[in-house]
Design an enzyme around this catalytic site. Structure first.
Site, mmCIF file in Angstrom:
data_model
loop_
_atom_site.group_PDB
_atom_site.id
_atom_site.type_symbol
_atom_site.label_atom_id
_atom_site.label_comp_id
_atom_site.label_asym_id
_atom_site.label_seq_id
_atom_site.Cartn_x
_atom_site.Cartn_y
_atom_site.Cartn_z
ATOM 1 N N ARG A 26 0.820 -1.221 0.000
ATOM 2 C CA ARG A 26 0.000 0.000 0.000
ATOM 3 C C ARG A 26 0.850 1.264 0.000
ATOM 4 O O ARG A 26 0.536 2.226 -0.707
ATOM 5 C CB ARG A 26 -0.954 0.010 1.196
ATOM 6 C CG ARG A 26 -2.049 -1.039 1.085
ATOM 7 C CD ARG A 26 -2.942 -1.072 2.302
ATOM 8 N NE ARG A 26 -2.137 -1.377 3.481
ATOM 9 C CZ ARG A 26 -2.410 -0.946 4.699
ATOM 10 N NH1 ARG A 26 -3.457 -0.185 4.938
ATOM 11 N NH2 ARG A 26 -1.631 -1.279 5.724
ATOM 12 N N ASN A 44 -6.456 -2.400 2.655
ATOM 13 C CA ASN A 44 -6.445 -3.842 2.909
ATOM 14 C C ASN A 44 -7.877 -4.356 2.997
ATOM 15 O O ASN A 44 -8.721 -3.720 3.641
ATOM 16 C CB ASN A 44 -5.738 -4.163 4.224
ATOM 17 C CG ASN A 44 -4.233 -4.147 4.111
ATOM 18 O OD1 ASN A 44 -3.673 -4.192 3.017
ATOM 19 N ND2 ASN A 44 -3.563 -4.082 5.241
#
Length: 97
Positions: A26, A44
């Site tokens: 990320r 997520n």
């Protein structure tokens, strides 16, 4: 698709499946997206995948999508589901969630 000063603005959502959690995925996507001038998020998901939403210049969005699909990211990518949409203009910055 919106057009702003000669550029086409688009949005895509990608669900990236593979080893993409707990490997810096990320953060990497956020850094690349910001460098491309995109706004959106990398989040997520409970099943271990990561959802990426990006909006901005069509060319920049395609560059980020290509990066996700080719797997040139931390961890590894098994599959990417991409959905292209019209820009909504409701995002600010690129966030990691």
């Amino acid at each position: 698709m919106q057009t702003q000063v000669g550029t086409t603005v688009v949005r895509f959502t990608a669900v990236v499946v593979g080893r993409v959690q707990r490997v810096g995925f990320r953060d990497y996507v956020r850094t690349r997206a910001r460098r491309l001038g995109l706004v959106g998020s990398a989040t997520n998901l409970p099943d271990g995948a990561v959802e990426v939403i990006a909006e901005g210049d069509e060319s920049a969005c395609r560059d980020l999508a290509r990066l996700l699909v080719t797997g040139h990211t931390p961890g590894w990518t098994d599959r990417v589901q991409l959905v292209w949409r019209s820009a909504q203009g409701d995002l600010a910055d690129f966030r990691r969630k």
